[in-house]
Design an enzyme around this catalytic site. Structure first.
Site, PDB file in Angstrom:
ATOM      1  N   ASP A   8       0.222  10.196 -17.019  1.00  0.00           N
ATOM      2  CA  ASP A   8       1.133   9.458 -16.128  1.00  0.00           C
ATOM      3  C   ASP A   8       2.435  10.250 -16.017  1.00  0.00           C
ATOM      4  O   ASP A   8       2.728  11.113 -16.852  1.00  0.00           O
ATOM      5  CB  ASP A   8       1.408   8.049 -16.664  1.00  0.00           C
ATOM      6  CG  ASP A   8       2.333   7.250 -15.738  1.00  0.00           C
ATOM      7  OD1 ASP A   8       2.113   7.285 -14.510  1.00  0.00           O
ATOM      8  OD2 ASP A   8       3.276   6.612 -16.220  1.00  0.00           O
ATOM      9  N   TYR A  40       7.760  10.031 -10.144  1.00  0.00           N
ATOM     10  CA  TYR A  40       7.045  10.797  -9.127  1.00  0.00           C
ATOM     11  C   TYR A  40       7.110  10.095  -7.760  1.00  0.00           C
ATOM     12  O   TYR A  40       6.977  10.726  -6.724  1.00  0.00           O
ATOM     13  CB  TYR A  40       5.556  10.900  -9.499  1.00  0.00           C
ATOM     14  CG  TYR A  40       5.193  11.980 -10.483  1.00  0.00           C
ATOM     15  CD1 TYR A  40       6.138  12.573 -11.322  1.00  0.00           C
ATOM     16  CD2 TYR A  40       3.871  12.418 -10.571  1.00  0.00           C
ATOM     17  CE1 TYR A  40       5.760  13.560 -12.229  1.00  0.00           C
ATOM     18  CE2 TYR A  40       3.488  13.406 -11.468  1.00  0.00           C
ATOM     19  CZ  TYR A  40       4.435  13.970 -12.293  1.00  0.00           C
ATOM     20  OH  TYR A  40       4.056  14.946 -13.181  1.00  0.00           O
ATOM     21  N   GLY A  41       7.240   8.771  -7.804  1.00  0.00           N
ATOM     22  CA  GLY A  41       7.005   7.948  -6.617  1.00  0.00           C
ATOM     23  C   GLY A  41       7.963   8.130  -5.463  1.00  0.00           C
ATOM     24  O   GLY A  41       7.727   7.607  -4.374  1.00  0.00           O
ATOM     25  N   ASN A  72      -0.781   5.457 -10.209  1.00  0.00           N
ATOM     26  CA  ASN A  72      -1.227   5.204  -8.826  1.00  0.00           C
ATOM     27  C   ASN A  72      -0.711   6.265  -7.871  1.00  0.00           C
ATOM     28  O   ASN A  72      -1.389   6.649  -6.925  1.00  0.00           O
ATOM     29  CB  ASN A  72      -0.736   3.840  -8.372  1.00  0.00           C
ATOM     30  CG  ASN A  72      -1.445   2.722  -9.093  1.00  0.00           C
ATOM     31  OD1 ASN A  72      -2.418   2.188  -8.597  1.00  0.00           O
ATOM     32  ND2 ASN A  72      -0.987   2.381 -10.287  1.00  0.00           N
ATOM     33  N   THR A  73       0.520   6.715  -8.123  1.00  0.00           N
ATOM     34  CA  THR A  73       1.134   7.693  -7.227  1.00  0.00           C
ATOM     35  C   THR A  73       0.322   8.993  -7.249  1.00  0.00           C
ATOM     36  O   THR A  73       0.001   9.559  -6.201  1.00  0.00           O
ATOM     37  CB  THR A  73       2.588   7.947  -7.671  1.00  0.00           C
ATOM     38  OG1 THR A  73       3.242   6.679  -7.764  1.00  0.00           O
ATOM     39  CG2 THR A  73       3.313   8.838  -6.704  1.00  0.00           C
ATOM     40  N   GLU A 157      11.834   3.567 -17.038  1.00  0.00           N
ATOM     41  CA  GLU A 157      12.018   4.858 -17.719  1.00  0.00           C
ATOM     42  C   GLU A 157      13.344   4.890 -18.484  1.00  0.00           C
ATOM     43  O   GLU A 157      13.467   5.546 -19.517  1.00  0.00           O
ATOM     44  CB  GLU A 157      11.956   6.011 -16.706  1.00  0.00           C
ATOM     45  CG  GLU A 157      10.560   6.291 -16.172  1.00  0.00           C
ATOM     46  CD  GLU A 157       9.615   6.870 -17.231  1.00  0.00           C
ATOM     47  OE1 GLU A 157       9.992   7.809 -17.937  1.00  0.00           O
ATOM     48  OE2 GLU A 157       8.475   6.348 -17.354  1.00  0.00           O
ATOM     49  N   CYS A 191       1.251  -0.040  -9.608  1.00  0.00           N
ATOM     50  CA  CYS A 191       1.920   1.055 -10.322  1.00  0.00           C
ATOM     51  C   CYS A 191       1.760   0.726 -11.800  1.00  0.00           C
ATOM     52  O   CYS A 191       1.996  -0.425 -12.208  1.00  0.00           O
ATOM     53  CB  CYS A 191       3.395   1.107  -9.945  1.00  0.00           C
ATOM     54  SG  CYS A 191       4.369   2.197 -11.015  1.00  0.00           S
ATOM     55  N   THR A 192       1.350   1.714 -12.575  1.00  0.00           N
ATOM     56  CA  THR A 192       1.019   1.418 -13.975  1.00  0.00           C
ATOM     57  C   THR A 192       2.250   1.104 -14.823  1.00  0.00           C
ATOM     58  O   THR A 192       2.118   0.628 -15.948  1.00  0.00           O
ATOM     59  CB  THR A 192       0.224   2.577 -14.607  1.00  0.00           C
ATOM     60  OG1 THR A 192       0.988   3.786 -14.477  1.00  0.00           O
ATOM     61  CG2 THR A 192      -1.113   2.740 -13.922  1.00  0.00           C
TER      62      THR A 192
END
Ligand code: DGL
Length: 288
Positions: A8, A40-41, A72-73, A157, A191-192
């Site tokens: 991830d 990343y998204g 997911n991204t 994050e 989204c995880t």
């Protein structure tokens, strides 16, 4: 013997790893979080593909026979290209990369009663339309609306998601989603990272149901909303995959271990991951 790699952009994949290890505790796992470059998204396709490919290559070099994109991204933007363009170049071993979107999509039609489904995800996953396209294939009768939640991953994050200020952004995106379609009765946490907000999301949805908000004048008449997190769906899907693919299963070592790698500071990762997983872990730093 080989491990199962779980990748991830940061902490979110831990929600998938945790569920997979509960379902399949016997295997050895290697978790990689690219925390240094998360989120990343909000990046473009090229960047997400390049970062994801680096991570996948790294995990395959560490003897992973399977890599789960627990993101997911990355699944939306990079999985297909990696499967079609990059994996065929690896001829000396049998390896595969799996994503999280398909197993999630398959669960949706049996859950919704109203046929109105909301997708919450990163801007990149939303713009890829992966959920909409995959759901159209298996359940064209459903009405799907999407909502990008660009602040949720940065909050998690940064370890700020349980602080009072996070409530503003939780309410903001849920309100925007439901304003697009008040008949939604099923929300996919696409989204995880988002399962780490699930209690607060459900709390907001229950509050809306019981007390209402000014823009929802008849809250009692609105459908009860089920939120879908992906961990268990992914774990069941992996179990099924390994049953159908002994060529991968038979390569896997069965020591029941898990090694945690991060591209950021290892102590900080270990501290946050220990809270998310509810058990102390140690982590190691790696550069990709
Ligand atoms: N956990 C990733 C996902 O499922 C988060 C992506 C990001 O870093 O923005 O989409």
């Amino acid at each position: 013997m080989a491990k199962i790699g779980v990748f991830d952009s940061g902490y979110g994949g831990l929600t998938i790893l945790d569920a997979i290890r509960k379902e399949l505790p016997q295997y050895d796992y290697l978790y990689l979080g690219d925390n240094a470059r998360a989120p990343y998204g909000t990046h473009s396709f090229d960047v997400i593909y390049r970062y994801t490919l680096q991570a996948v290559k790294y995990l395959l070099e560490q003897d992973c026979a399977l890599v789960i994109l627990a993101c997911n991204t990355a699944s939306a933007k990079a999985l297909r290209t990696i499967q079609q363009r990059d994996l065929p170049l690896i001829k000396d071993k049998k390896v595969n990369v799996l994503g999280v979107i398909r197993p999630t999509v398959e669960a949706v039609p049996a859950i919704t009663q109203t046929g109105h489904v909301g997708i919450l995800a990163t801007p990149a996953t939303v713009s890829s339309e992966s959920y909409v396209l995959e759901l159209e294939k298996i359940a064209p009768e459903l009405t799907i609306v999407q909502q990008a939640c660009p602040m949720w991953v940065p909050l998690i994050e940064a370890g700020e998601h349980n602080e009072p200020g996070a409530k503003y952004f939780i309410g903001k995106y849920l309100r925007e989603l439901l304003a697009k379609d008040p008949q939604i009765d099923t929300i996919v946490l696409g989204c995880t990272h988002y399962p780490l907000l699930k209690d607060r999301i459900d709390e907001w949805l229950n509050y809306r149901q019981e007390i209402g908000e000014s823009e929802f004048p008849a809250p009692k008449e609105l459908p009860h909303i089920t939120t879908i997190a992906q961990g268990e769906l992914e774990a069941e899907s992996l179990r099924d995959y390994l049953t159908r693919h002994p060529e991968y299963r038979d390569q896997l070592s069965q020591g029941g271990t898990c090694t945690y790698l991060t591209t950021e500071n290892a102590d900080r990762f270990a501290q946050s991951a220990s809270i998310f997983l509810n058990t102390p872990i140690v982590a190691e730093h790696r550069d990709l």
